[in-house]
Design an enzyme around this catalytic site. Structure first.
Site, mmCIF file in Angstrom:
data_model
loop_
_atom_site.group_PDB
_atom_site.id
_atom_site.type_symbol
_atom_site.label_atom_id
_atom_site.label_comp_id
_atom_site.label_asym_id
_atom_site.label_seq_id
_atom_site.Cartn_x
_atom_site.Cartn_y
_atom_site.Cartn_z
ATOM 1 N N THR A 69 -22.135 -3.719 93.417
ATOM 2 C CA THR A 69 -21.572 -2.154 93.918
ATOM 3 C C THR A 69 -20.360 -2.751 92.865
ATOM 4 O O THR A 69 -19.787 -1.700 92.575
ATOM 5 C CB THR A 69 -21.312 -2.975 95.145
ATOM 6 O OG1 THR A 69 -22.202 -3.338 95.559
ATOM 7 C CG2 THR A 69 -20.238 -2.434 95.688
ATOM 8 N N SER B 257 -23.912 -6.064 99.934
ATOM 9 C CA SER B 257 -23.894 -5.330 100.846
ATOM 10 C C SER B 257 -24.186 -4.130 100.601
ATOM 11 O O SER B 257 -24.240 -3.656 99.370
ATOM 12 C CB SER B 257 -22.278 -5.881 101.163
ATOM 13 O OG SER B 257 -21.201 -5.322 99.695
ATOM 14 N N VAL C 61 -16.400 8.982 116.813
ATOM 15 C CA VAL C 61 -17.105 9.672 115.734
ATOM 16 C C VAL C 61 -18.590 9.519 116.776
ATOM 17 O O VAL C 61 -19.323 8.565 116.751
ATOM 18 C CB VAL C 61 -17.709 9.836 114.594
ATOM 19 C CG1 VAL C 61 -18.583 10.402 113.852
ATOM 20 C CG2 VAL C 61 -15.777 10.079 113.434
ATOM 21 N N GLY D 68 -16.727 0.326 107.001
ATOM 22 C CA GLY D 68 -17.088 -1.146 106.266
ATOM 23 C C GLY D 68 -18.431 -0.967 105.546
ATOM 24 O O GLY D 68 -19.384 -0.196 105.724
ATOM 25 N N ASP E 105 -20.009 -11.141 99.259
ATOM 26 C CA ASP E 105 -19.932 -9.924 100.317
ATOM 27 C C ASP E 105 -21.685 -10.480 101.445
ATOM 28 O O ASP E 105 -20.969 -10.009 102.550
ATOM 29 C CB ASP E 105 -20.211 -8.706 100.513
ATOM 30 C CG ASP E 105 -19.622 -8.178 99.173
ATOM 31 O OD1 ASP E 105 -18.056 -8.984 99.719
ATOM 32 O OD2 ASP E 105 -19.879 -6.847 99.527
ATOM 33 N N MET F 226 -15.068 -9.431 102.227
ATOM 34 C CA MET F 226 -15.876 -8.485 101.006
ATOM 35 C C MET F 226 -14.993 -8.253 100.094
ATOM 36 O O MET F 226 -14.345 -6.912 99.575
ATOM 37 C CB MET F 226 -16.804 -7.498 101.144
ATOM 38 C CG MET F 226 -18.104 -7.820 103.134
ATOM 39 S SD MET F 226 -18.947 -6.076 103.126
ATOM 40 C CE MET F 226 -19.999 -7.601 103.989
ATOM 41 N N HIS G 194 14.651 -9.180 84.463
ATOM 42 C CA HIS G 194 15.233 -7.883 85.445
ATOM 43 C C HIS G 194 15.552 -6.589 84.536
ATOM 44 O O HIS G 194 15.699 -6.593 82.979
ATOM 45 C CB HIS G 194 17.055 -7.964 85.688
ATOM 46 C CG HIS G 194 17.235 -6.832 85.902
ATOM 47 N ND1 HIS G 194 18.254 -6.478 86.488
ATOM 48 C CD2 HIS G 194 18.845 -5.529 85.196
ATOM 49 C CE1 HIS G 194 18.561 -5.483 87.729
ATOM 50 N NE2 HIS G 194 19.089 -4.825 86.665
HETATM 51 P P1 FAD Z 1 -22.619 -6.597 95.075
HETATM 52 O O1 FAD Z 1 -21.353 -6.809 94.028
HETATM 53 O O2 FAD Z 1 -22.933 -6.457 96.189
HETATM 54 O O3 FAD Z 1 -23.960 -7.101 94.439
HETATM 55 C C1 FAD Z 1 -25.332 -8.189 94.641
HETATM 56 C C2 FAD Z 1 -26.148 -7.469 93.879
HETATM 57 O O4 FAD Z 1 -27.234 -8.222 94.077
HETATM 58 C C3 FAD Z 1 -26.016 -5.753 93.349
HETATM 59 O O5 FAD Z 1 -25.604 -5.680 92.163
HETATM 60 C C4 FAD Z 1 -28.060 -5.708 94.088
HETATM 61 O O6 FAD Z 1 -28.385 -4.690 93.081
HETATM 62 C C5 FAD Z 1 -28.522 -7.413 93.783
HETATM 63 N N1 FAD Z 1 -29.114 -6.967 95.032
HETATM 64 C C6 FAD Z 1 -29.408 -7.360 95.981
HETATM 65 N N2 FAD Z 1 -30.413 -7.738 96.441
HETATM 66 C C7 FAD Z 1 -31.228 -7.863 95.242
HETATM 67 C C8 FAD Z 1 -32.795 -8.140 95.068
HETATM 68 N N3 FAD Z 1 -33.330 -9.129 96.129
HETATM 69 N N4 FAD Z 1 -33.388 -8.749 93.793
HETATM 70 C C9 FAD Z 1 -32.286 -8.923 92.662
HETATM 71 N N5 FAD Z 1 -31.347 -8.376 92.623
HETATM 72 C C10 FAD Z 1 -30.242 -7.645 93.954
HETATM 73 N N6 FAD Z 1 -13.403 -5.355 95.987
HETATM 74 C C11 FAD Z 1 -12.190 -5.713 95.470
HETATM 75 O O7 FAD Z 1 -12.096 -7.122 95.225
HETATM 76 N N7 FAD Z 1 -11.567 -4.010 95.096
HETATM 77 C C12 FAD Z 1 -11.366 -3.401 94.771
HETATM 78 O O8 FAD Z 1 -11.060 -2.344 94.443
HETATM 79 C C13 FAD Z 1 -13.124 -2.853 95.794
HETATM 80 N N8 FAD Z 1 -12.720 -2.134 95.830
HETATM 81 C C14 FAD Z 1 -14.260 -1.118 96.447
HETATM 82 C C15 FAD Z 1 -14.306 0.301 96.053
HETATM 83 C C16 FAD Z 1 -15.719 0.943 97.378
HETATM 84 C C17 FAD Z 1 -15.858 1.873 97.240
HETATM 85 C C18 FAD Z 1 -16.701 0.006 97.540
HETATM 86 C C19 FAD Z 1 -18.041 -0.013 98.290
HETATM 87 C C20 FAD Z 1 -16.732 -1.614 97.276
HETATM 88 C C21 FAD Z 1 -15.166 -2.196 96.628
HETATM 89 N N9 FAD Z 1 -14.794 -3.766 96.449
HETATM 90 C C22 FAD Z 1 -13.884 -4.040 96.755
HETATM 91 C C23 FAD Z 1 -15.420 -4.533 97.293
HETATM 92 C C24 FAD Z 1 -16.461 -5.568 96.075
HETATM 93 O O9 FAD Z 1 -17.173 -4.585 95.463
HETATM 94 C C25 FAD Z 1 -17.559 -6.572 96.693
HETATM 95 O O10 FAD Z 1 -17.031 -7.576 97.884
HETATM 96 C C26 FAD Z 1 -18.113 -7.511 95.509
HETATM 97 O O11 FAD Z 1 -18.998 -6.524 95.006
HETATM 98 C C27 FAD Z 1 -19.507 -8.082 96.178
HETATM 99 O O12 FAD Z 1 -19.571 -8.990 94.525
HETATM 100 P P2 FAD Z 1 -20.997 -9.556 95.356
HETATM 101 O O13 FAD Z 1 -21.333 -10.118 94.283
HETATM 102 O O14 FAD Z 1 -20.735 -10.487 96.774
HETATM 103 O O15 FAD Z 1 -21.770 -8.323 95.246
#
Ligand code: FAD
Length: 469
Positions: free
Chosen positions: A41, A145, A237, A275, A316, A322, A448
């Site tokens: 994500t 997530s 909403v 969220g 996440d 998250m 500074h």
């Molecule tokens: P994810 O990044 O969600 O990665 C999970 C991966 O698992 C995905 O690529 C998915 O395709 C893959 N997957 C899922 N199920 C399977 C399966 N069964 N088999 C194979 N692959 C699978 N966080 C920050 O810290 N700073 C920010 O500025 C920030 N900005 C954000 C802005 C937006 C618009 C959004 C939506 C989120 C933002 N976040 C930010 C949150 C951040 O993106 C997440 O907290 C982070 O990506 C979580 O990492 P993760 O590795 O747990 O999961």
């Protein structure tokens, strides 16, 4: 059947960092990711594209409105939205390809497909060439997530969408309703507001940015209102859907948002940002006996172990903020625990940043939490309007607030609203990580003129000794 020491399911910041760290530690590692691009994500549809658009839209806004006080006159500033979106896509591509490169360099085996657990130590990846059965001594679940939904809100991926669609609108909507005043709603609402949309935020709570220090959130609200964003707080909403035909919200085929106790709001586009929900669909958790908690998260212990032997979870998909960097810390700690038998994540020192203008950043506990927990504290704050660097930048809104234990002087929380708060918070996170007192910060020489001096002065003000204010 491929056999690995560690199999990581999910190639986001939690998963890819875990995979690389495990490979560095000499493990035979594989990662299954269902999307073509690695990075999850965060890189594909979260942190990185949103920050690219925040940066571009802020430059557009500045060119139009903020250069005259610097003595710079610009002619007719024009927006090329297609170029702006293409730049964002290029940034994403560069970073996601970079992870491919890191996987190759570290010899992490990549499977492109959707993975599912089939038994302890076993998973199957559904790839385009058919199922691949994989065995591994340890399996780390890092599936991340998805955007949360709201009853009555009919997502159509066009007029009514989530953050994913809001990163790629092909034209600036005349009107945009953002459902949810959290950080994603405020960041993306800010992008489109700067580019010319009339943005309305509807939030269920009586405040925006839940979880943020309430004093700073309330100051931020006033600033966002001055930027032209309209707010309906304390409003529920009850529905939203694409409008069929006719003109809605200044556009053909717009959308309608129903809000309890208010007339419906018509808008060209609707962004649902209420969220995110842990994503475990089709993961086969039942095959190893893992049950989700009430919030749909995978329960883990302090070492990221699930209830199933040899199966771990991070990011996440488990409890906690998250955030990408939290997922990364957990990825490293989980793997080090598996391989080296020790690890630690300090959840008191995880910063959070909201990349609006001004930025809002925090680490540690909020004043509201300290009050609730009856922790005796002293507070020091320092406004950026008394900071030379902020005035030189022409960006002196906001303040730094330092909260320290009244008995030990140990820093418990730092909250910043102001220019480059997201960069400034790193020093505060290091201070909390090392158990610094406000006096430690006050006695650290800061260059500074820098914005960081505002942090030092806020620390000095904890004991009433700020010099410049
Ligand atoms: P994810 O990044 O969600 O990665 C999970 C991966 O698992 C995905 O690529 C998915 O395709 C893959 N997957 C899922 N199920 C399977 C399966 N069964 N088999 C194979 N692959 C699978 N966080 C920050 O810290 N700073 C920010 O500025 C920030 N900005 C954000 C802005 C937006 C618009 C959004 C939506 C989120 C933002 N976040 C930010 C949150 C951040 O993106 C997440 O907290 C982070 O990506 C979580 O990492 P993760 O590795 O747990 O999961």
């Amino acid at each position: 059947m491929p056999q690995h020491d560690i199999l990581v399911i999910g190639g986001g910041p939690g998963g890819y960092v875990a995979a690389i760290r495990a490979a560095q530690l000499g493990q035979n590692v594989a990662c299954v990711e269902k999307e073509r691009a690695l990075g999850g994500t965060c890189l594909r549809i979260g942190c990185i594209p949103s920050k690219a658009l925040l940066e571009s839209s802020e430059r557009y806004y500045e060119a139009r409105h903020a250069l005259a006080p610097h003595g710079i006159e610009v002619g007719n500033v024009k927006l090329d939205l297609a170029a702006m979106l293409a730049r964002k896509d290029k940034v994403v591509e560069t970073l996601t390809k970079g992870i491919d490169g890191l996987f190759k360099k570290n010899k992490v085996t990549r499977y492109l497909g959707t993975a599912r657990l089939t038994a302890p130590g076993k998973a199957v990846a559904e790839t385009k060439d058919g199922p691949v059965e994989i065995t591994a001594k340890h399996i780390i679940l890092a599936t991340g997530s998805n955007p949360a939904t709201l009853p009555g809100v009919e997502l159509d991926g066009d007029r009514v969408g989530t953050s994913t669609e809001a990163l790629s609108y092909d034209k600036v909507p005349k009107t945009l309703v953002v459902i949810g005043g959290g950080y994603i709603g405020m960041e993306l609402g800010s992008v489109w507001n700067r580019l010319g949309s009339k943005v309305t935020v509807v939030e269920y709570l009586n405040r925006i940015l839940p979880g943020t220090d309430s004093e700073l959130a309330s100051e931020a609200l006033t600033i966002f209102q001055k930027q032209g964003i309209e707010f309906h707080l304390g409003k529920r909403v009850t529905g939203a859907r694409a409008a069929k035909g006719g003109k809605t919200g200044g556009a053909k085929n717009g959308a309608v948002v129903e809000v309890e106790g208010m007339d419906p709001i018509h808008a060209e586009r609707v962004l649902l940002a209420v969220g995110r929900m842990p994503y475990t669909e089709g993961l086969g958790l039942e095959t190893v006996g893992i049950q989700l908690d009430k919030k749909g998260r995978i329960p883990v212990d302090d070492f990221f172990r699930t209830s199933a032997e040899g199966v771990y979870a991070i990011g996440d998909v488990i409890e906690g903020p998250m955030l990408a960097h939290k997922a990364e810390e957990e990825g490293i700690a989980c793997v080090e625990q598996i391989v080296k038998d020790y690890s630690h994540v300090n959840y008191d020192a995880i910063p959070a940043v909201i990349f609006t203008e001004p930025e809002i950043a925090a680490v540690g506990r909020t004043e509201d939490e300290l009050k609730e927990q009856n922790v005796p504290y002293r507070k020091g704050s320092f406004p950026f309007r008394a900071n030379g660097r902020a005035l030189s930048l022409g960006n002196s809104t906001g303040k730094v607030k330092v909260l320290a234990n009244a008995e030990t002087d140990r820093v418990l929380g730092v909250h910043i609203l102001g220019p480059r708060a997201g960069d400034l918070i790193a020093e505060a996170a290091a201070a909390i990580q090392f158990g610094a007192t406000s006096e430690d910060i006050a006695r650290t020489c800061h260059a500074h003129p820098t914005l960081a001096e505002a942090f030092k002065e806020a620390a000095m003000s904890v004991t009433g000794k700020a010099i410049s204010y």
